[in-house]
Structure formats: C-alpha cells, structure tokens
Design a protein around this motif. Sequence first.
Motif, PDB file in Angstrom:
ATOM      1  N   ILE A   5       0.834  -1.201   0.000  1.00 57.13           N
ATOM      2  CA  ILE A   5       0.000   0.000   0.000  1.00 57.13           C
ATOM      3  C   ILE A   5       0.873   1.257   0.000  1.00 57.13           C
ATOM      4  O   ILE A   5       0.605   2.206  -0.732  1.00 57.13           O
ATOM      5  CB  ILE A   5      -0.952   0.003   1.227  1.00 57.13           C
ATOM      6  CG1 ILE A   5      -1.867  -1.233   1.208  1.00 57.13           C
ATOM      7  CG2 ILE A   5      -1.760   1.288   1.274  1.00 57.13           C
ATOM      8  CD1 ILE A   5      -2.775  -1.330   0.008  1.00 57.13           C
ATOM      9  N   GLN A   6       1.916   1.269   0.797  1.00 53.34           N
ATOM     10  CA  GLN A   6       2.819   2.421   0.839  1.00 53.34           C
ATOM     11  C   GLN A   6       3.496   2.633  -0.516  1.00 53.34           C
ATOM     12  O   GLN A   6       3.644   3.773  -0.972  1.00 53.34           O
ATOM     13  CB  GLN A   6       3.880   2.230   1.927  1.00 53.34           C
ATOM     14  CG  GLN A   6       3.316   2.281   3.336  1.00 53.34           C
ATOM     15  CD  GLN A   6       4.348   1.847   4.371  1.00 53.34           C
ATOM     16  OE1 GLN A   6       5.018   0.824   4.201  1.00 53.34           O
ATOM     17  NE2 GLN A   6       4.459   2.617   5.442  1.00 53.34           N
ATOM     18  N   ILE A   7       3.883   1.555  -1.147  1.00 47.83           N
ATOM     19  CA  ILE A   7       4.515   1.646  -2.468  1.00 47.83           C
ATOM     20  C   ILE A   7       3.530   2.215  -3.479  1.00 47.83           C
ATOM     21  O   ILE A   7       3.861   3.118  -4.256  1.00 47.83           O
ATOM     22  CB  ILE A   7       5.057   0.271  -2.916  1.00 47.83           C
ATOM     23  CG1 ILE A   7       6.260  -0.121  -2.047  1.00 47.83           C
ATOM     24  CG2 ILE A   7       5.411   0.272  -4.405  1.00 47.83           C
ATOM     25  CD1 ILE A   7       6.733  -1.545  -2.225  1.00 47.83           C
ATOM     26  N   GLN A   8       2.296   1.730  -3.471  1.00 45.31           N
ATOM     27  CA  GLN A   8       1.281   2.230  -4.400  1.00 45.31           C
ATOM     28  C   GLN A   8       1.014   3.714  -4.173  1.00 45.31           C
ATOM     29  O   GLN A   8       0.853   4.477  -5.128  1.00 45.31           O
ATOM     30  CB  GLN A   8      -0.008   1.424  -4.263  1.00 45.31           C
ATOM     31  CG  GLN A   8       0.127   0.020  -4.802  1.00 45.31           C
ATOM     32  CD  GLN A   8      -1.067  -0.863  -4.481  1.00 45.31           C
ATOM     33  OE1 GLN A   8      -1.917  -0.534  -3.652  1.00 45.31           O
ATOM     34  NE2 GLN A   8      -1.135  -2.003  -5.142  1.00 45.31           N
ATOM     35  N   ARG A   9       0.991   4.136  -2.920  1.00 45.51           N
ATOM     36  CA  ARG A   9       0.766   5.559  -2.617  1.00 45.51           C
ATOM     37  C   ARG A   9       1.916   6.423  -3.129  1.00 45.51           C
ATOM     38  O   ARG A   9       1.691   7.529  -3.621  1.00 45.51           O
ATOM     39  CB  ARG A   9       0.570   5.752  -1.112  1.00 45.51           C
ATOM     40  CG  ARG A   9      -0.791   5.282  -0.657  1.00 45.51           C
ATOM     41  CD  ARG A   9      -1.006   5.573   0.805  1.00 45.51           C
ATOM     42  NE  ARG A   9      -2.313   5.057   1.211  1.00 45.51           N
ATOM     43  CZ  ARG A   9      -2.570   4.520   2.377  1.00 45.51           C
ATOM     44  NH1 ARG A   9      -1.610   4.458   3.308  1.00 45.51           N
ATOM     45  NH2 ARG A   9      -3.771   4.080   2.658  1.00 45.51           N
ATOM     46  N   ILE A  10       3.134   5.935  -3.001  1.00 46.89           N
ATOM     47  CA  ILE A  10       4.291   6.676  -3.522  1.00 46.89           C
ATOM     48  C   ILE A  10       4.162   6.828  -5.033  1.00 46.89           C
ATOM     49  O   ILE A  10       4.363   7.927  -5.581  1.00 46.89           O
ATOM     50  CB  ILE A  10       5.617   5.974  -3.143  1.00 46.89           C
ATOM     51  CG1 ILE A  10       5.874   6.108  -1.645  1.00 46.89           C
ATOM     52  CG2 ILE A  10       6.788   6.533  -3.957  1.00 46.89           C
ATOM     53  CD1 ILE A  10       7.002   5.221  -1.119  1.00 46.89           C
ATOM     54  N   VAL A  11       3.821   5.739  -5.717  1.00 47.36           N
ATOM     55  CA  VAL A  11       3.677   5.791  -7.174  1.00 47.36           C
ATOM     56  C   VAL A  11       2.552   6.748  -7.557  1.00 47.36           C
ATOM     57  O   VAL A  11       2.719   7.577  -8.460  1.00 47.36           O
ATOM     58  CB  VAL A  11       3.453   4.375  -7.760  1.00 47.36           C
ATOM     59  CG1 VAL A  11       3.057   4.442  -9.230  1.00 47.36           C
ATOM     60  CG2 VAL A  11       4.706   3.526  -7.572  1.00 47.36           C
ATOM     61  N   GLU A  12       1.438   6.686  -6.868  1.00 50.70           N
ATOM     62  CA  GLU A  12       0.322   7.584  -7.164  1.00 50.70           C
ATOM     63  C   GLU A  12       0.704   9.044  -6.917  1.00 50.70           C
ATOM     64  O   GLU A  12       0.385   9.919  -7.728  1.00 50.70           O
ATOM     65  CB  GLU A  12      -0.894   7.227  -6.306  1.00 50.70           C
ATOM     66  CG  GLU A  12      -1.552   5.935  -6.723  1.00 50.70           C
ATOM     67  CD  GLU A  12      -2.590   5.444  -5.720  1.00 50.70           C
ATOM     68  OE1 GLU A  12      -2.834   6.131  -4.692  1.00 50.70           O
ATOM     69  OE2 GLU A  12      -3.172   4.368  -5.961  1.00 50.70           O
ATOM     70  N   ARG A  13       1.383   9.317  -5.824  1.00 52.93           N
ATOM     71  CA  ARG A  13       1.758  10.691  -5.475  1.00 52.93           C
ATOM     72  C   ARG A  13       2.816  11.243  -6.432  1.00 52.93           C
ATOM     73  O   ARG A  13       2.670  12.336  -6.971  1.00 52.93           O
ATOM     74  CB  ARG A  13       2.255  10.750  -4.029  1.00 52.93           C
ATOM     75  CG  ARG A  13       2.541  12.159  -3.529  1.00 52.93           C
ATOM     76  CD  ARG A  13       2.924  12.205  -2.070  1.00 52.93           C
ATOM     77  NE  ARG A  13       4.190  11.516  -1.816  1.00 52.93           N
ATOM     78  CZ  ARG A  13       4.313  10.373  -1.122  1.00 52.93           C
ATOM     79  NH1 ARG A  13       3.254   9.787  -0.597  1.00 52.93           N
ATOM     80  NH2 ARG A  13       5.497   9.814  -0.939  1.00 52.93           N
ATOM     81  N   GLN A  14       3.870  10.481  -6.661  1.00 50.44           N
ATOM     82  CA  GLN A  14       4.971  10.958  -7.501  1.00 50.44           C
ATOM     83  C   GLN A  14       4.628  10.926  -8.993  1.00 50.44           C
ATOM     84  O   GLN A  14       5.230  11.654  -9.781  1.00 50.44           O
ATOM     85  CB  GLN A  14       6.244  10.143  -7.249  1.00 50.44           C
ATOM     86  CG  GLN A  14       6.747  10.185  -5.837  1.00 50.44           C
ATOM     87  CD  GLN A  14       7.347  11.534  -5.454  1.00 50.44           C
ATOM     88  OE1 GLN A  14       7.333  12.484  -6.211  1.00 50.44           O
ATOM     89  NE2 GLN A  14       7.864  11.607  -4.251  1.00 50.44           N
TER      90      GLN A  14
END
Length: 174
Positions: A5-14
């Motif tokens: 989930i943290q990885i997906q959020r980073i990808v979505e944000r960046q």
Amino acid sequence: MLDRIQIQRIVERQGEEIILHEHMRIERTSYQHGSVTTFAHSIRVACLSIWLADRMHLWDRVDQRALVRSALLHDYFLYDWHEWDNGTHRLHGLTHGQTALLNASRDFQLGGVERDSIARHMFPLTPIPPKYLEGYIVSLADKISATRETLSPTRFKRHKRYARHSRRFRMSRA
C-alpha cells in the motif's frame, strides 16, 4: 521496509501527473506482454522499482520522483506494437526507448535522470547503459515484470479474444 500500500501511494503521489494524462488512455488499451496493457506494465515497473530501491536501502542515492516518473514513462511509445504497420514496429525492442523519450519530452518536463532512464531502459539489448542508478533500477524492474507477464498462465487470454473478434470481422466483411 515499505509495504504494498505504501509503495502504491508513492507511485500515485509521484506519478499523478503522468497517470492522469490523456495519453495514458492509449496505454490502457495497448497491450505490452500477453494480456497485460502497457499502462498496467508501467504501473508494475514503477511499483517494483520503488520496492527494489527500498529493499536495497538506496534512498540516500536515488531520486524517488525521478525513479517513479522514469518507470511510468519507460514504455510511453503510444502505439500497440503487436498491430501490423508495414513493418515499422519490427525493431520495436531496439527503438521504443527513443520513441518513449520523444513522446514523454513532448508531454512532460523531464530531468536528466528521467531522460536517460527512459532512453536506456532496454540495456543490454541497446548498447549504451544507463548513466544513473535510477536507470538500472527501472531496467531491472522492467525485465522482471516483462518476464513475469510473458510467462504468466493468462498470457494468451487476450490473443484468444482477439482471434474470436478477428473471425467475426472476417465473416462480416465477406
């Protein structure tokens, strides 16, 4: 260590600007490996790139934003290379990095790390290696993802569907 989930959020944000761009609609309908779209493949490469950087403890040496953006744009060639085009896609494996870079440069402001990573992600198929660590990570993530997608049990699912549509098309044209 980061979880999924943290990885997906980073990808979505960046990568939000890229993910929401109108040309990503083309990637959502173009197939990359088997039944996987170019869009899904690019998301997978971005997530795996973040995972690799995290697991190798590279955050002090890697630009997270450049890594995500490079991964999302590495296959931004904006065509389905499986479709017949009088042979211009014949060298797709060798040329699509430059095509992706041209398209990405037109649609987004790119830094040097992003440009290099996109253009050279096919190393060693293309002879010049990436200059930056981000480029090596994207290249590795791309090869891992492509291998998984190519060897997936659902690999030929799309092709069966296309074959069915092709038969219908031929019958309606006759």
